[in-house]
Design a protein around this motif. Structure first.
Motif, short mmCIF file in Angstrom:
data_model
loop_
_atom_site.label_atom_id
_atom_site.label_comp_id
_atom_site.label_asym_id
_atom_site.label_seq_id
_atom_site.Cartn_x
_atom_site.Cartn_y
_atom_site.Cartn_z
N ALA A 55 59.12 58.39 66.59
CA ALA A 55 58.91 59.53 65.69
C ALA A 55 60.24 60.22 65.39
O ALA A 55 60.51 60.63 64.25
N ASN A 56 61.10 60.36 66.40
CA ASN A 56 62.43 60.92 66.20
C ASN A 56 63.22 60.06 65.22
O ASN A 56 63.89 60.56 64.31
N ARG A 57 63.15 58.75 65.43
CA ARG A 57 63.92 57.83 64.58
C ARG A 57 63.43 57.89 63.14
O ARG A 57 64.23 57.92 62.19
N GLU A 58 62.12 57.92 62.98
CA GLU A 58 61.57 57.97 61.62
C GLU A 58 61.88 59.30 60.94
O GLU A 58 62.09 59.34 59.73
N PHE A 59 61.92 60.37 61.73
CA PHE A 59 62.31 61.66 61.15
C PHE A 59 63.74 61.58 60.63
O PHE A 59 64.05 62.09 59.54
N MET A 60 64.63 60.95 61.40
CA MET A 60 66.01 60.81 60.94
C MET A 60 66.05 60.10 59.59
O MET A 60 66.79 60.51 58.68
N HIS A 61 65.27 59.04 59.46
CA HIS A 61 65.25 58.31 58.18
C HIS A 61 64.81 59.22 57.04
O HIS A 61 65.44 59.27 55.98
N ARG A 62 63.70 59.95 57.26
CA ARG A 62 63.17 60.80 56.19
C ARG A 62 64.12 61.95 55.87
O ARG A 62 64.36 62.27 54.70
N ALA A 63 64.67 62.57 56.91
CA ALA A 63 65.58 63.70 56.71
C ALA A 63 66.85 63.26 56.00
O ALA A 63 67.35 63.95 55.09
N ALA A 64 67.40 62.12 56.40
CA ALA A 64 68.64 61.63 55.78
C ALA A 64 68.41 61.31 54.32
O ALA A 64 69.25 61.62 53.46
N ARG A 65 67.27 60.68 54.00
CA ARG A 65 66.97 60.40 52.59
C ARG A 65 66.81 61.69 51.80
O ARG A 65 67.26 61.80 50.66
N PHE A 66 66.16 62.68 52.43
CA PHE A 66 65.96 63.97 51.77
C PHE A 66 67.31 64.61 51.44
O PHE A 66 67.54 65.07 50.31
N VAL A 67 68.19 64.66 52.43
CA VAL A 67 69.49 65.31 52.24
C VAL A 67 70.32 64.54 51.22
O VAL A 67 70.96 65.13 50.33
N ALA A 68 70.31 63.21 51.31
CA ALA A 68 71.05 62.42 50.32
C ALA A 68 70.47 62.65 48.93
O ALA A 68 71.21 62.67 47.94
N MET A 250 54.70 55.46 57.85
CA MET A 250 55.26 55.85 59.14
C MET A 250 54.60 55.05 60.26
O MET A 250 53.38 54.88 60.30
N ARG A 251 55.41 54.58 61.19
CA ARG A 251 54.89 53.86 62.36
C ARG A 251 54.10 54.80 63.25
O ARG A 251 53.08 54.42 63.84
N VAL A 252 54.57 56.03 63.41
CA VAL A 252 53.93 57.02 64.27
C VAL A 252 53.39 58.16 63.42
O VAL A 252 54.16 58.84 62.73
N ARG A 253 52.10 58.38 63.48
CA ARG A 253 51.47 59.45 62.71
C ARG A 253 50.83 60.50 63.61
O ARG A 253 50.54 61.61 63.16
N VAL A 254 50.61 60.16 64.89
CA VAL A 254 50.02 61.10 65.84
C VAL A 254 51.06 62.14 66.24
O VAL A 254 52.25 61.82 66.40
N GLU A 255 50.65 63.39 66.39
CA GLU A 255 51.59 64.45 66.74
C GLU A 255 52.31 64.15 68.04
O GLU A 255 51.72 63.64 69.00
N GLN A 256 53.59 64.49 68.07
CA GLN A 256 54.44 64.28 69.25
C GLN A 256 55.06 65.62 69.66
O GLN A 256 55.20 66.53 68.84
N PRO A 257 55.45 65.77 70.94
CA PRO A 257 55.95 67.06 71.44
C PRO A 257 57.40 67.34 71.07
O PRO A 257 58.23 67.65 71.92
#
Length: 266
Positions: A55-68, A250-257
């Motif tokens: 989930a952390n890794r996938e967030f990085m992908h989404r955030a980086a695309r957003f910022v770019a 997304m590979r992980v869709r369940v909420e994570q802490p």
């Protein structure tokens, strides 16, 4: 980069290391038996450990695309970790082929694989610095050599600050990294949340990391929000990791802490 100055003697294979454990959680191959054993113990206490890492890794992908997508074509990624494709430069150069990325990590095994981080588009540029986030001034000095700090920069701090103790003042570290970045720059950050974890379970997890010489800190929602002081948070603000701009594949869709956020420097 063909000569990273790496020496195999720098890698201690006798005790687990957080970066190599993270590699195990991401189903990588750059870890040792001691790392797999420690990570397996964490998995016993926290069965969602692999999902949280992904989930952390996938967030990085989404955030980086957003910022770019906001027109930012320079990135400073501190706490890079062992290369796992797609890496940040591959994500942002798919949006902006000429994007520049500076990677920073203090783990010798990341240095060993740094050459993989330097293979981007012909138009872009990547660089790697072997340094610790607790040396923010050194990181900024190196970034100046490879990025134009007169233009916006995306600063990525993914799953890194839990390894900076309160005594080492992680909020000061973030301020020091952000201070020289101009208006229009962005901060992308993720951090485990105190309110989201069973304290007893977290105590057991922390004990595993301490066996490798590294303590890990959770922080409250309020403390995580503080990292964005003075910045303009992008919607939906600071939220749990899978709630930030979720995507269908997304590979992980369940909420994570894990709390995450992306914010712009005004």
């Amino acid at each position: 980069m063909t000569d990273t100055g790496f020496s195999p003697e720098w890698i201690d294979t006798g005790k687990p290391h957080s970066a190599r454990m993270y590699d195990w959680f991401l189903d990588g191959k750059d870890h040792y038996v001691v790392d797999a054993e420690a990570a397996s113990k964490v998995l016993e206490f926290f069965p969602d450990a692999k999902d949280s890492a992904w989930a952390n890794r996938e967030f990085m992908h989404r955030a980086a695309r957003f910022v770019a997508g906001q027109g930012v074509d320079q990135f400073l990624d501190v706490g890079t970790g062992i290369p796992t494709e797609p890496n940040l430069h591959q994500v942002v150069q798919a949006v902006a082929p000429s994007a520049r990325v500076v990677y920073v990590d203090n783990d010798p095994i990341v240095l060993r694989h740094a050459e993989a981080l330097l293979k981007g588009t012909p138009e872009g540029r990547t660089a790697y610095l072997h340094a610790d986030v607790r040396e923010p001034e050194r990181i900024v000095e190196y970034a100046r050599e490879h990025l134009d700090l007169g233009r916006p920069v995306g600063l990525s701090l993914i799953a890194l600050l839990p390894f900076v103790t309160d005594e080492q003042d992680p909020h000061r570290v973030v301020r020091t990294l952000l201070e020289p970045l101009p208006s229009g720059s962005y901060l992308m950050l993720s951090h485990g949340g105190t309110e989201l974890f069973d304290p007893e379970v977290w105590g057991r997890i922390d004990a595993v990391y301490r066996s490798g010489g590294t303590s890990v800190r959770l922080r409250s929602y309020a403390d995580v929000v503080r990292f964005f002081d003075g910045l303009e948070l992008a919607e939906p603000g600071v939220v749990e990791v899978t709630q930030w701009h979720p995507e269908p594949d997304m590979r992980v869709r369940v909420e994570q802490p894990v709390y995450v956020g992306v914010a712009r420097k005004p």
